[in-house]
Write an enzyme that holds these catalytic residues in place. Structure first.
Site, PDB file in Angstrom:
ATOM      1  CB  SER A  83       2.043   5.913  -5.955  1.00  0.00           C
ATOM      2  OG  SER A  83       2.924   7.148  -5.664  1.00  0.00           O
ATOM      3  CG  ASP A 139       3.128   7.755   1.728  1.00  0.00           C
ATOM      4  OD1 ASP A 139       3.917   8.452   1.181  1.00  0.00           O
ATOM      5  OD2 ASP A 139       2.266   7.109   1.188  1.00  0.00           O
ATOM      6  CG  HIS A 189       4.945   5.945  -1.091  1.00  0.00           C
ATOM      7  ND1 HIS A 189       3.605   6.490  -1.179  1.00  0.00           N
ATOM      8  CD2 HIS A 189       5.327   6.005  -2.538  1.00  0.00           C
ATOM      9  CE1 HIS A 189       3.373   6.845  -2.649  1.00  0.00           C
ATOM     10  NE2 HIS A 189       4.529   6.158  -3.124  1.00  0.00           N
TER      11      HIS A 189
END
Length: 313
Positions: free
Chosen positions: A155, A249, A279
């Site tokens: 991320s 996601d 995610h």
């Protein structure tokens, strides 16, 4: 598209918890909310974990070293944790680092970069690049091989790994690999996956907007290549990459766009879209079978990248 049953059960559990009002919460409050006991498995056991402090652009940086082989010179993976540049820590991603160290037979160096809004962009980028440079200079002292270094992150950490790889291409020795788990690559957030999964799939539009306000000091910062690595006009010469995305996601499309852009520039890229997943799923060990599978794939990619050279003990 079918949401994985384990992911759906987890999302149902999240939905039963009190919702966070991102219109009013501040960073310290949100961090306090997220600091409870983890519901996820701790990851693989490793032989040694060591905390250190190294010089950084804004003062000392904490790092954590993971290794499962003692007395051996190991390839190095510099890892940057996720959390929207606002939350996350060495502890929050301890399980991922343990698994990579064990399964990839690598020395993992996890970096506790400065968080926003106390330190806004590009503070985290400067910390990431400084930590990578320190690791290269001090590889022998920490039992690592300076000729076999990879960057990795998930991320926000995937963003830092990608940006550090671009910086290192121009200012440092060649990296062996980039491992990017559902990375942030473009702050425009104008993709089909953002529109389709804006709410109800763990990472939400409201959450990402809040992260953006905390991290970027102004709108024009989104155009900076150090914030949005996808906007680079020249991705040639980057280290080979493994990009893992999640089907449900909001960040899926920009991660895959970055993989395609690198391929178009001649970079060797393996792209894996994990079906039915959300995610952050690679952190969710013990709850999602896919987490263990994805980390196995990630570790395999690192092992393969490091295998071209063997270093004598």
């Amino acid at each position: 598209m079918t949401l994985d049953p384990q992911a759906k059960a987890l999302l149902d559990a999240f939905a039963a918890m009190p919702a966070v009002d991102f219109s009013g919460v501040d960073a310290p409050q949100y961090r306090a909310m997220m600091n409870g006991p983890s519901m996820f498995a701790p990851g693989d056991a490793v032989a040694r974990i060591e905390n250190r402090s190294i010089p950084g652009p804004g003062g000392p940086l904490n790092i954590r070293l993971y290794r499962d082989e003692i007395g051996t010179t190991l390839p190095i993976t510099v890892f940057f944790h996720g959390g929207g540049f606002v939350i996350g820590s060495l502890d929050s991603h301890d399980n991922i680092c343990r698994c990579l160290a064990k399964r990839a037979r690598t020395l993992v160096v996890s970096v506790d970069y400065r968080l926003a809004p106390e330190t806004r962009f590009p503070g985290a980028v400067k910390d990431a690049c400084a930590a990578l440079a320190w690791v290269h200079r001090n590889a022998r002292d920490i039992g690592g091989d300076s000729s076999r270094i990879a960057v990795a992150g998930d991320s926000a950490g995937g963003n830092l790994a990608a940006v550090a790889a671009q910086h290192w291409r121009d200012h440092g020795p060649a990296l062996r690999h980039q491992l990017l788990l559902y990375p942030i690559t473009d702050w425009r957030a104008d993709t089909e996956s953002y529109r389709n999964f804006a709410k109800g799939y763990f990472l939400t539009w409201d959450m990402m907007n809040w992260f953006t306000r905390q991290y970027l000091p102004d709108a024009k910062s989104a155009d900076d290549l150090r914030a949005s690595p996808l906007r680079s006009r020249d991705l040639s010469g980057l280290a080979a990459a493994t990009v893992i995305t999640a089907e449900y996601d909001p960040l899926r499309d920009e991660g895959e766009a970055y993989a395609r852009a690198m391929r178009s520039a001649g970079v060797a890229v393996e792209l894996h879209r994990w079906p039915g997943q959300i995610h952050g799923f690679a952190s969710m060990l013990g709850v999602l079978d896919a987490a263990d599978q994805a980390l196995g794939t990630a570790a395999g990619a690192l092992r393969e990248a490091f295998a071209a050279e063997t270093v004598a003990v």
